[in-house]
Enzyme design. Structure first.
Site, PDB file in Angstrom:
ATOM      1  N   GLY A  38      -8.435   8.538 -51.062  1.00 20.61           N
ATOM      2  CA  GLY A  38      -9.637   9.233 -51.512  1.00 20.61           C
ATOM      3  C   GLY A  38      -9.419  10.732 -51.488  1.00 20.61           C
ATOM      4  O   GLY A  38      -8.427  11.207 -50.944  1.00 20.61           O
ATOM      5  N   ASN A  40      -9.479  14.833 -50.881  1.00 16.92           N
ATOM      6  CA  ASN A  40      -9.437  15.696 -49.685  1.00 16.92           C
ATOM      7  C   ASN A  40     -10.855  15.951 -49.184  1.00 16.92           C
ATOM      8  O   ASN A  40     -11.775  16.179 -49.974  1.00 16.92           O
ATOM      9  CB  ASN A  40      -8.784  17.052 -50.005  1.00 16.92           C
ATOM     10  CG  ASN A  40      -7.313  16.926 -50.320  1.00 16.92           C
ATOM     11  OD1 ASN A  40      -6.812  17.538 -51.247  1.00 16.92           O
ATOM     12  ND2 ASN A  40      -6.589  16.149 -49.559  1.00 16.92           N
ATOM     13  N   GLY A  41     -10.985  15.901 -47.862  1.00  9.95           N
ATOM     14  CA  GLY A  41     -12.281  16.211 -47.259  1.00  9.95           C
ATOM     15  C   GLY A  41     -13.274  15.066 -47.341  1.00  9.95           C
ATOM     16  O   GLY A  41     -14.444  15.226 -46.988  1.00  9.95           O
ATOM     17  N   GLY A  43     -13.348  12.345 -45.558  1.00 10.39           N
ATOM     18  CA  GLY A  43     -13.722  11.783 -44.246  1.00 10.39           C
ATOM     19  C   GLY A  43     -12.729  10.764 -43.693  1.00 10.39           C
ATOM     20  O   GLY A  43     -12.996  10.118 -42.673  1.00 10.39           O
ATOM     21  N   LYS A  44     -11.550  10.629 -44.308  1.00 13.14           N
ATOM     22  CA  LYS A  44     -10.571   9.613 -43.896  1.00 13.14           C
ATOM     23  C   LYS A  44     -10.051   9.867 -42.479  1.00 13.14           C
ATOM     24  O   LYS A  44     -10.029   8.961 -41.645  1.00 13.14           O
ATOM     25  CB  LYS A  44      -9.382   9.576 -44.879  1.00 13.14           C
ATOM     26  CG  LYS A  44      -9.792   9.322 -46.321  1.00 13.14           C
ATOM     27  CD  LYS A  44      -8.610   9.360 -47.261  1.00 13.14           C
ATOM     28  CE  LYS A  44      -7.916  10.701 -47.381  1.00 13.14           C
ATOM     29  NZ  LYS A  44      -8.786  11.796 -47.895  1.00 13.14           N
ATOM     30  N   GLU A 162      -1.731   9.756 -43.110  1.00 13.75           N
ATOM     31  CA  GLU A 162      -0.814  10.443 -44.041  1.00 13.75           C
ATOM     32  C   GLU A 162       0.600  10.569 -43.478  1.00 13.75           C
ATOM     33  O   GLU A 162       1.098  11.684 -43.269  1.00 13.75           O
ATOM     34  CB  GLU A 162      -1.377  11.815 -44.443  1.00 13.75           C
ATOM     35  CG  GLU A 162      -2.657  11.670 -45.250  1.00 13.75           C
ATOM     36  CD  GLU A 162      -3.001  12.903 -46.074  1.00 13.75           C
ATOM     37  OE1 GLU A 162      -2.068  13.613 -46.488  1.00 13.75           O
ATOM     38  OE2 GLU A 162      -4.182  13.118 -46.322  1.00 13.75           O
TER      39      GLU A 162
HETATM   40  N1  LIG Z   1     -15.486  18.741 -36.114  1.00  7.84           N
HETATM   41  C1  LIG Z   1     -15.832  19.075 -37.357  1.00  7.84           C
HETATM   42  N2  LIG Z   1     -16.742  20.050 -37.598  1.00  7.84           N
HETATM   43  C2  LIG Z   1     -17.108  20.383 -38.861  1.00  7.84           C
HETATM   44  N3  LIG Z   1     -16.621  19.791 -39.957  1.00  7.84           N
HETATM   45  C3  LIG Z   1     -15.719  18.825 -39.783  1.00  7.84           C
HETATM   46  C4  LIG Z   1     -15.267  18.403 -38.485  1.00  7.84           C
HETATM   47  N4  LIG Z   1     -14.360  17.411 -38.638  1.00  7.84           N
HETATM   48  C5  LIG Z   1     -14.247  17.245 -39.962  1.00  7.84           C
HETATM   49  N5  LIG Z   1     -15.042  18.089 -40.650  1.00  7.84           N
HETATM   50  C6  LIG Z   1     -15.206  18.147 -42.113  1.00  7.84           C
HETATM   51  O1  LIG Z   1     -15.408  16.824 -42.545  1.00  7.84           O
HETATM   52  C7  LIG Z   1     -14.837  16.604 -43.828  1.00  7.84           C
HETATM   53  C8  LIG Z   1     -13.883  15.438 -43.771  1.00  7.84           C
HETATM   54  O2  LIG Z   1     -12.685  15.830 -43.107  1.00  7.84           O
HETATM   55  P1  LIG Z   1     -11.459  14.855 -42.943  1.00  7.84           P
HETATM   56  O3  LIG Z   1     -10.391  15.601 -42.231  1.00  7.84           O
HETATM   57  O4  LIG Z   1     -11.925  13.592 -42.334  1.00  7.84           O
HETATM   58  O5  LIG Z   1     -11.061  14.592 -44.474  1.00  7.84           O
HETATM   59  P2  LIG Z   1      -9.871  13.754 -45.088  1.00  7.84           P
HETATM   60  O6  LIG Z   1     -10.480  12.713 -45.991  1.00  7.84           O
HETATM   61  O7  LIG Z   1      -8.974  13.289 -44.020  1.00  7.84           O
HETATM   62  O8  LIG Z   1      -9.163  14.847 -46.023  1.00  7.84           O
HETATM   63  P3  LIG Z   1      -7.585  15.080 -46.372  1.00  7.84           P
HETATM   64  O9  LIG Z   1      -7.272  14.140 -47.498  1.00  7.84           O
HETATM   65  O10 LIG Z   1      -7.562  16.518 -46.812  1.00  7.84           O
HETATM   66  O11 LIG Z   1      -6.779  14.856 -45.131  1.00  7.84           O
HETATM   67  C9  LIG Z   1     -14.190  17.942 -44.208  1.00  7.84           C
HETATM   68  O12 LIG Z   1     -15.091  18.639 -45.028  1.00  7.84           O
HETATM   69  C10 LIG Z   1     -13.997  18.634 -42.868  1.00  7.84           C
HETATM   70  O13 LIG Z   1     -13.988  20.028 -43.023  1.00  7.84           O
HETATM   71 MG   LIG Z   2      -7.024  13.701 -43.528  1.00  3.89          MG
END
Ligand SMILES: Nc1ncnc2c1ncn2[C@@H]1O[C@H](COP(=O)(O)OP(=O)(O)OP(=O)(O)O)[C@@H](O)[C@H]1O
Ligand SMILES: [Mg+2]
Length: 239
Positions: A38, A40-41, A43-44, A162
Protein backbone atom coordinates in the site's frame (compact mmCIF):
# COMPACT_ATOMS: atom_id res chain seq x y z
CA UNK A 1 -3.26 -18.68 13.51
CA UNK A 2 -3.34 -14.92 14.03
CA UNK A 3 -6.68 -13.20 14.36
CA UNK A 4 -6.90 -9.42 14.45
CA UNK A 5 -10.26 -7.93 15.36
CA UNK A 6 -11.28 -4.28 14.99
CA UNK A 7 -7.79 -2.93 15.69
CA UNK A 8 -7.51 0.83 16.11
CA UNK A 9 -4.45 2.91 16.97
CA UNK A 10 -4.61 6.65 17.53
CA UNK A 11 -2.02 9.35 18.10
CA UNK A 12 -2.48 12.68 19.78
CA UNK A 13 -0.87 15.58 17.95
CA UNK A 14 -1.10 18.92 19.75
CA UNK A 15 -4.33 17.89 21.40
CA UNK A 16 -5.86 16.59 18.17
CA UNK A 17 -6.54 12.88 17.98
CA UNK A 18 -5.75 11.10 14.72
CA UNK A 19 -6.41 7.43 13.90
CA UNK A 20 -3.48 5.80 12.11
CA UNK A 21 -4.94 2.29 12.13
CA UNK A 22 -8.69 2.31 11.70
CA UNK A 23 -10.79 -0.63 12.81
CA UNK A 24 -8.75 -3.27 10.96
CA UNK A 25 -9.72 -6.96 11.06
CA UNK A 26 -7.89 -9.81 9.30
CA UNK A 27 -6.35 -13.20 9.95
CA UNK A 28 -3.24 -15.17 8.99
CA UNK A 29 -3.54 -18.95 8.81
CA UNK A 30 -0.86 -21.30 10.12
CA UNK A 31 1.96 -21.52 7.57
CA UNK A 32 0.42 -18.81 5.42
CA UNK A 33 2.28 -15.85 3.90
CA UNK A 34 0.35 -12.59 3.95
CA UNK A 35 1.99 -9.69 2.11
CA UNK A 36 0.85 -6.23 3.16
CA UNK A 37 1.39 -3.45 0.67
CA UNK A 38 0.00 0.00 0.00
CA UNK A 39 1.04 3.63 -0.38
CA UNK A 40 3.59 5.36 1.87
CA UNK A 41 2.11 6.57 5.12
CA UNK A 42 -0.86 4.19 4.85
CA UNK A 43 -0.25 2.67 8.29
CA UNK A 44 1.54 -0.63 7.50
CA UNK A 45 4.49 -0.19 9.87
CA UNK A 46 2.22 1.14 12.60
CA UNK A 47 -0.03 -1.90 12.25
CA UNK A 48 3.05 -4.17 12.51
CA UNK A 49 4.27 -2.32 15.63
CA UNK A 50 0.85 -2.70 17.24
CA UNK A 51 0.95 -6.44 16.46
CA UNK A 52 4.40 -6.71 18.08
CA UNK A 53 3.37 -4.64 21.13
CA UNK A 54 5.72 -1.75 20.37
CA UNK A 55 2.67 0.49 20.16
CA UNK A 56 -0.42 -0.14 22.25
CA UNK A 57 -3.77 -0.60 20.52
CA UNK A 58 -6.55 1.77 21.52
CA UNK A 59 -9.24 -0.68 20.53
CA UNK A 60 -9.49 -4.22 19.26
CA UNK A 61 -8.10 -7.66 19.93
CA UNK A 62 -5.07 -9.67 18.82
CA UNK A 63 -5.36 -13.43 19.19
CA UNK A 64 -2.50 -15.83 18.49
CA UNK A 65 -3.35 -19.53 18.43
CA UNK A 66 -6.45 -18.87 20.52
CA UNK A 67 -4.50 -16.86 23.14
CA UNK A 68 -5.58 -13.24 23.58
CA UNK A 69 -2.24 -11.36 23.53
CA UNK A 70 -3.71 -7.83 23.30
CA UNK A 71 -2.54 -6.81 26.77
CA UNK A 72 0.92 -8.44 26.45
CA UNK A 73 4.02 -6.23 26.25
CA UNK A 74 6.71 -6.73 23.61
CA UNK A 75 8.71 -9.33 25.59
CA UNK A 76 5.61 -11.29 26.45
CA UNK A 77 4.57 -11.30 22.76
CA UNK A 78 8.04 -12.44 21.72
CA UNK A 79 7.70 -15.30 24.22
CA UNK A 80 4.23 -16.04 22.81
CA UNK A 81 5.91 -16.62 19.43
CA UNK A 82 6.07 -13.39 17.41
CA UNK A 83 9.30 -12.33 15.70
CA UNK A 84 9.68 -8.87 14.22
CA UNK A 85 12.17 -7.14 11.93
CA UNK A 86 11.84 -3.35 11.85
CA UNK A 87 11.72 -1.26 8.67
CA UNK A 88 14.51 0.80 10.28
CA UNK A 89 16.34 -1.46 12.70
CA UNK A 90 17.45 0.00 16.02
CA UNK A 91 21.18 -0.02 16.82
CA UNK A 92 22.65 -1.14 20.12
CA UNK A 93 25.97 0.50 20.87
CA UNK A 94 28.16 -1.71 23.03
CA UNK A 95 26.51 -4.96 21.93
CA UNK A 96 28.25 -7.31 19.53
CA UNK A 97 26.47 -8.96 16.62
CA UNK A 98 26.94 -12.44 18.16
CA UNK A 99 25.45 -11.25 21.49
CA UNK A 100 22.45 -9.75 19.67
CA UNK A 101 21.89 -13.01 17.77
CA UNK A 102 22.13 -15.02 21.01
CA UNK A 103 19.62 -12.72 22.72
CA UNK A 104 17.27 -13.15 19.76
CA UNK A 105 17.68 -16.93 19.84
CA UNK A 106 17.00 -17.00 23.60
CA UNK A 107 20.20 -18.98 24.27
CA UNK A 108 23.95 -18.61 23.92
CA UNK A 109 24.73 -19.46 20.31
CA UNK A 110 28.00 -21.11 19.33
CA UNK A 111 30.23 -19.15 16.98
CA UNK A 112 29.41 -21.63 14.21
CA UNK A 113 25.67 -21.03 14.72
CA UNK A 114 26.13 -17.25 14.50
CA UNK A 115 28.16 -17.73 11.34
CA UNK A 116 25.43 -19.93 9.86
CA UNK A 117 22.78 -17.31 10.54
CA UNK A 118 24.82 -14.49 9.06
CA UNK A 119 25.63 -16.46 5.95
CA UNK A 120 21.88 -17.04 5.43
CA UNK A 121 21.53 -13.28 4.98
CA UNK A 122 24.62 -13.04 2.79
CA UNK A 123 27.07 -11.62 5.33
CA UNK A 124 30.58 -12.99 5.58
CA UNK A 125 30.32 -14.09 9.20
CA UNK A 126 33.90 -13.82 10.44
CA UNK A 127 33.93 -10.15 9.55
CA UNK A 128 30.83 -9.40 11.53
CA UNK A 129 30.32 -11.50 14.65
CA UNK A 130 32.55 -9.34 16.86
CA UNK A 131 31.40 -6.03 15.37
CA UNK A 132 29.25 -3.74 17.48
CA UNK A 133 25.67 -3.14 16.42
CA UNK A 134 26.32 0.59 16.17
CA UNK A 135 26.38 3.32 13.56
CA UNK A 136 29.52 1.91 11.90
CA UNK A 137 27.38 -0.78 10.25
CA UNK A 138 25.94 0.27 6.90
CA UNK A 139 22.16 0.43 6.46
CA UNK A 140 22.10 -2.75 4.36
CA UNK A 141 24.35 -4.63 6.82
CA UNK A 142 22.15 -3.58 9.73
CA UNK A 143 19.02 -4.60 7.88
CA UNK A 144 20.40 -8.09 7.19
CA UNK A 145 21.62 -8.56 10.78
CA UNK A 146 18.12 -7.60 11.93
CA UNK A 147 16.62 -10.22 9.61
CA UNK A 148 19.11 -12.80 10.96
CA UNK A 149 17.79 -12.10 14.50
CA UNK A 150 14.33 -13.24 13.37
CA UNK A 151 15.79 -16.32 11.64
CA UNK A 152 17.61 -17.19 14.91
CA UNK A 153 14.51 -18.77 16.42
CA UNK A 154 11.37 -20.60 15.33
CA UNK A 155 8.28 -18.42 15.79
CA UNK A 156 4.58 -18.89 15.33
CA UNK A 157 4.51 -15.65 13.35
CA UNK A 158 7.35 -13.68 11.74
CA UNK A 159 6.78 -10.08 10.68
CA UNK A 160 9.28 -8.46 8.30
CA UNK A 161 8.75 -4.77 7.60
CA UNK A 162 10.14 -3.91 4.13
CA UNK A 163 12.99 -6.43 4.25
CA UNK A 164 14.08 -5.26 0.80
CA UNK A 165 14.75 -1.66 1.90
CA UNK A 166 18.34 -0.67 1.23
CA UNK A 167 19.39 -4.18 0.24
CA UNK A 168 21.46 -4.85 -2.88
CA UNK A 169 20.08 -7.17 -5.57
CA UNK A 170 22.31 -10.15 -4.71
CA UNK A 171 21.38 -9.99 -1.01
CA UNK A 172 17.74 -9.50 -1.96
CA UNK A 173 17.80 -12.79 -3.90
CA UNK A 174 19.25 -14.53 -0.82
CA UNK A 175 16.50 -13.12 1.35
CA UNK A 176 13.85 -14.28 -1.09
CA UNK A 177 15.30 -17.81 -0.75
CA UNK A 178 15.10 -17.59 3.05
CA UNK A 179 11.47 -16.49 2.92
CA UNK A 180 10.67 -19.28 0.45
CA UNK A 181 12.30 -21.79 2.79
CA UNK A 182 10.22 -20.62 5.76
CA UNK A 183 7.09 -20.52 3.63
CA UNK A 184 7.65 -24.03 2.22
CA UNK A 185 8.18 -25.50 5.71
CA UNK A 186 4.67 -24.27 6.61
CA UNK A 187 5.60 -24.19 10.28
CA UNK A 188 5.63 -20.42 10.73
CA UNK A 189 3.14 -17.84 9.53
CA UNK A 190 4.64 -14.86 7.72
CA UNK A 191 3.61 -11.25 7.39
CA UNK A 192 5.82 -9.42 4.90
CA UNK A 193 5.30 -5.70 4.42
CA UNK A 194 6.65 -4.81 1.01
CA UNK A 195 6.44 -2.72 -2.14
CA UNK A 196 8.48 -5.24 -4.17
CA UNK A 197 6.76 -7.22 -6.89
CA UNK A 198 8.98 -10.29 -6.28
CA UNK A 199 7.88 -10.44 -2.66
CA UNK A 200 4.24 -9.67 -3.44
CA UNK A 201 4.26 -12.54 -5.97
CA UNK A 202 5.24 -14.98 -3.19
CA UNK A 203 2.11 -14.22 -1.14
CA UNK A 204 -0.71 -16.64 -0.48
CA UNK A 205 -2.84 -13.60 0.21
CA UNK A 206 -2.28 -9.88 -0.28
CA UNK A 207 -3.68 -7.08 1.85
CA UNK A 208 -3.56 -3.44 0.72
CA UNK A 209 -3.54 -0.84 3.51
CA UNK A 210 -4.47 2.70 2.56
CA UNK A 211 -5.24 5.57 4.90
CA UNK A 212 -5.22 3.24 7.91
CA UNK A 213 -7.85 0.93 6.42
CA UNK A 214 -7.90 -2.27 4.39
CA UNK A 215 -8.28 -1.16 0.78
CA UNK A 216 -8.33 -4.71 -0.55
CA UNK A 217 -7.61 -8.20 0.73
CA UNK A 218 -7.73 -11.54 -1.01
CA UNK A 219 -5.77 -14.28 -2.70
CA UNK A 220 -2.72 -13.37 -4.81
CA UNK A 221 -4.63 -14.36 -7.92
CA UNK A 222 -7.39 -11.95 -7.01
CA UNK A 223 -5.39 -8.90 -5.85
CA UNK A 224 -2.18 -8.98 -7.94
CA UNK A 225 -3.87 -8.16 -11.28
CA UNK A 226 -5.34 -5.05 -9.64
CA UNK A 227 -1.88 -3.97 -8.41
CA UNK A 228 -0.42 -4.55 -11.86
CA UNK A 229 -3.13 -2.42 -13.39
CA UNK A 230 -1.43 0.96 -13.60
CA UNK A 231 -4.77 2.74 -13.47
CA UNK A 232 -5.47 1.43 -9.97
CA UNK A 233 -5.24 3.97 -7.15
CA UNK A 234 -3.30 1.53 -5.01
CA UNK A 235 -0.42 1.17 -7.47
CA UNK A 236 2.35 1.10 -4.92
CA UNK A 237 4.59 -1.66 -6.22
CA UNK A 238 8.22 -1.46 -7.28
CA UNK A 239 9.01 -3.70 -10.24
N1 LIG B 1 3.70 8.16 16.78
C1 LIG B 1 3.20 8.83 15.73
N2 LIG B 1 2.80 10.12 15.84
C2 LIG B 1 2.28 10.79 14.78
N3 LIG B 1 2.12 10.26 13.57
C3 LIG B 1 2.50 8.99 13.40
C4 LIG B 1 3.06 8.19 14.46
N4 LIG B 1 3.34 6.96 13.98
C5 LIG B 1 2.98 7.00 12.69
N5 LIG B 1 2.49 8.21 12.33
C6 LIG B 1 1.96 8.59 11.01
O1 LIG B 1 1.07 7.57 10.63
C7 LIG B 1 1.09 7.36 9.22
C8 LIG B 1 1.39 5.92 8.92
O2 LIG B 1 2.77 5.65 9.16
P1 LIG B 1 3.42 4.25 8.87
O3 LIG B 1 4.86 4.34 9.21
O4 LIG B 1 2.63 3.20 9.56
O5 LIG B 1 3.20 4.12 7.28
P2 LIG B 1 3.66 2.99 6.28
O6 LIG B 1 2.42 2.47 5.60
O7 LIG B 1 4.51 2.01 6.97
O8 LIG B 1 4.49 3.84 5.20
P3 LIG B 1 5.83 3.45 4.35
O9 LIG B 1 5.35 2.69 3.16
O10 LIG B 1 6.37 4.81 3.98
O11 LIG B 1 6.76 2.70 5.24
C9 LIG B 1 2.14 8.36 8.69
O12 LIG B 1 1.45 9.50 8.24
C10 LIG B 1 2.99 8.66 9.91
O13 LIG B 1 3.58 9.92 9.81
MG1 LIG C 1 6.49 1.48 6.80
Amino acid sequence: MLEVKNLTFKVNENGIERSIVKNISFHVEDGEMLVITGPNGGGKSTLAKVLMGIEEADEGQIILDGEDITSYDINHRANAGIGFAFQQPPRFKGMTVSRLLSLAAGRQLKESECCGLLSRVGLCAQEYIRREVDSTLSGGEMKRIEIATVLAKRHKLCIFDEPEAGIDLWSFSMLIQQFEKIHNRKEESLILISHQERIIRMADRIMVIEDGKIGAVGSREEILPRLLDKGDSCTCMNR
